[in-house]
Design a protein around this motif. Sequence first.
Motif, PDB file in Angstrom:
ATOM      1  N   SER A   3       0.858  -1.183   0.000  1.00 44.30           N
ATOM      2  CA  SER A   3       0.000   0.000   0.000  1.00 44.30           C
ATOM      3  C   SER A   3       0.893   1.231   0.000  1.00 44.30           C
ATOM      4  O   SER A   3       1.731   1.398   0.877  1.00 44.30           O
ATOM      5  CB  SER A   3      -0.899  -0.003   1.242  1.00 44.30           C
ATOM      6  N   SER A   4       0.733   2.074  -1.021  1.00 48.00           N
ATOM      7  CA  SER A   4       1.561   3.265  -1.140  1.00 48.00           C
ATOM      8  C   SER A   4       1.069   4.353  -0.207  1.00 48.00           C
ATOM      9  O   SER A   4      -0.101   4.731  -0.264  1.00 48.00           O
ATOM     10  CB  SER A   4       1.532   3.765  -2.588  1.00 48.00           C
ATOM     11  N   PRO A   5       1.937   4.889   0.655  1.00 52.04           N
ATOM     12  CA  PRO A   5       1.508   5.984   1.537  1.00 52.04           C
ATOM     13  C   PRO A   5       1.014   7.201   0.755  1.00 52.04           C
ATOM     14  O   PRO A   5       0.077   7.875   1.177  1.00 52.04           O
ATOM     15  CB  PRO A   5       2.785   6.304   2.338  1.00 52.04           C
ATOM     16  N   GLU A   6       1.652   7.469  -0.387  1.00 55.72           N
ATOM     17  CA  GLU A   6       1.226   8.626  -1.180  1.00 55.72           C
ATOM     18  C   GLU A   6      -0.177   8.412  -1.736  1.00 55.72           C
ATOM     19  O   GLU A   6      -1.014   9.323  -1.708  1.00 55.72           O
ATOM     20  CB  GLU A   6       2.213   8.867  -2.332  1.00 55.72           C
ATOM     21  N   LEU A   7      -0.444   7.209  -2.263  1.00 59.97           N
ATOM     22  CA  LEU A   7      -1.778   6.923  -2.783  1.00 59.97           C
ATOM     23  C   LEU A   7      -2.820   6.982  -1.672  1.00 59.97           C
ATOM     24  O   LEU A   7      -3.909   7.539  -1.843  1.00 59.97           O
ATOM     25  CB  LEU A   7      -1.795   5.547  -3.449  1.00 59.97           C
ATOM     26  N   SER A   8      -2.492   6.390  -0.521  1.00 59.81           N
ATOM     27  CA  SER A   8      -3.437   6.409   0.601  1.00 59.81           C
ATOM     28  C   SER A   8      -3.732   7.834   1.049  1.00 59.81           C
ATOM     29  O   SER A   8      -4.877   8.176   1.348  1.00 59.81           O
ATOM     30  CB  SER A   8      -2.876   5.601   1.773  1.00 59.81           C
ATOM     31  N   ALA A   9      -2.709   8.673   1.103  1.00 61.20           N
ATOM     32  CA  ALA A   9      -2.911  10.060   1.520  1.00 61.20           C
ATOM     33  C   ALA A   9      -3.828  10.787   0.553  1.00 61.20           C
ATOM     34  O   ALA A   9      -4.687  11.582   0.962  1.00 61.20           O
ATOM     35  CB  ALA A   9      -1.563  10.774   1.619  1.00 61.20           C
ATOM     36  N   GLU A  10      -3.657  10.516  -0.739  1.00 58.95           N
ATOM     37  CA  GLU A  10      -4.541  11.127  -1.737  1.00 58.95           C
ATOM     38  C   GLU A  10      -5.987  10.707  -1.516  1.00 58.95           C
ATOM     39  O   GLU A  10      -6.904  11.535  -1.558  1.00 58.95           O
ATOM     40  CB  GLU A  10      -4.083  10.710  -3.139  1.00 58.95           C
ATOM     41  N   PHE A 317      -7.732   4.605  -3.716  1.00 60.86           N
ATOM     42  CA  PHE A 317      -8.820   4.145  -2.857  1.00 60.86           C
ATOM     43  C   PHE A 317      -8.606   2.692  -2.431  1.00 60.86           C
ATOM     44  O   PHE A 317      -8.891   2.324  -1.288  1.00 60.86           O
ATOM     45  CB  PHE A 317     -10.152   4.328  -3.570  1.00 60.86           C
ATOM     46  N   THR A 318      -8.098   1.889  -3.333  1.00 57.18           N
ATOM     47  CA  THR A 318      -7.775   0.508  -2.969  1.00 57.18           C
ATOM     48  C   THR A 318      -6.651   0.480  -1.938  1.00 57.18           C
ATOM     49  O   THR A 318      -6.677  -0.315  -0.990  1.00 57.18           O
ATOM     50  CB  THR A 318      -7.368  -0.285  -4.221  1.00 57.18           C
ATOM     51  N   ALA A 319      -5.660   1.360  -2.104  1.00 60.57           N
ATOM     52  CA  ALA A 319      -4.576   1.439  -1.123  1.00 60.57           C
ATOM     53  C   ALA A 319      -5.114   1.799   0.256  1.00 60.57           C
ATOM     54  O   ALA A 319      -4.679   1.247   1.275  1.00 60.57           O
ATOM     55  CB  ALA A 319      -3.542   2.471  -1.573  1.00 60.57           C
ATOM     56  N   ALA A 320      -6.073   2.715   0.306  1.00 63.64           N
ATOM     57  CA  ALA A 320      -6.650   3.106   1.597  1.00 63.64           C
ATOM     58  C   ALA A 320      -7.450   1.966   2.211  1.00 63.64           C
ATOM     59  O   ALA A 320      -7.462   1.803   3.441  1.00 63.64           O
ATOM     60  CB  ALA A 320      -7.533   4.334   1.415  1.00 63.64           C
ATOM     61  N   LEU A 321      -8.111   1.164   1.383  1.00 65.58           N
ATOM     62  CA  LEU A 321      -8.828   0.001   1.906  1.00 65.58           C
ATOM     63  C   LEU A 321      -7.846  -1.042   2.444  1.00 65.58           C
ATOM     64  O   LEU A 321      -8.093  -1.668   3.481  1.00 65.58           O
ATOM     65  CB  LEU A 321      -9.715  -0.608   0.818  1.00 65.58           C
TER      66      LEU A 321
END
Length: 347
Positions: A3-10, A317-321
Amino acid sequence: MHSSPELSAEAETMVARASGQVHAYLDELLSDYRPRHAALGSALRQLVTRGRPSPHELSLPLLVHAARTGTAEPAVPVAAVHALWWRAANTFDDVTDTDSCPRMYGLPSGVALTAALECGWALPLRALSALDAPARLRRGLRRDYLAAWTAASNGQLGDLLGEPSALTPDAVLAVYRDKSGSVYAMACTMAARLAAGQDESPEGRAVIEGWGRFGHLLGVLAQFRNDEDDLRGEDCEDLRNKTATYLLVHLLHSAPEARRREACALLTRSPASAAGRHRLRAMMLEPTTLSAYHAYVARLRREAHALLDRLAPAGPFTAALRDRVAAETRHLPSHVTAYDDGRGSAS
């Protein structure tokens, strides 16, 4: 599976923006009670504003819809309905836990309970019925909500009535599936159904069912995490209340007879004995007790990640899930999670 922290933050930024819209939508729903039902509207507003929230009540449906479509905003009504369910359920739960407390959230407890019934039942169904969507879709969303309401009520009663020494681990899992799994499944299923629109193909139904399964897994994992948080706290409230948690029942069911008798005796003393609770906790946290439990939780974790592999493209959104799956399994030791944290295959 990384899970990418940058993607999750977005994703979290977009969810925060949509969450503001959820609060505005809830404000509109509550404003409809004035002036005819002013007393109920006032109590409802206080319950929604000051009641106990749940960590994923807004974000989960928003993230699921966004993972499917790229946008969270259309799921605002579903997120609101999910939050209303949690506000009502937590009110009933707090009344049970505090027993004779005369006030809750600044309200007399009787007023809070009456408002909770409206909050968890009539208001969400009214909101779903008023959606600007095809009638068939509205019916499906109401069906999802009602199925979760009934299952969760059954699970809550199982939790209240369960006697640890008389239960099997499978019986406790059935309670967890109803009490927690069904509610998370409801959030994900409704969001996926809304994202699918009028797609009633077998493939479309399979996607909706897959998201329901993911939510179910996340809900059960959240219950396990809640159990662990309580067990590792100072007071061990679940042991004080003699709650039939999975790990406790697993100990009672799997321990040799002498250890089982010792654990049952400690449990009997737990409501009044901090020393007894701490000794029983130590027995529950022994490696021989934890190993099979951790292996089971890790299997659920792998299945949740595998579902995300199948249901949603890689993206914020998948990264945040995935982050939410990781958060609910943070108590797992690293040697258990190494297999499915990107150092091995989840399939």
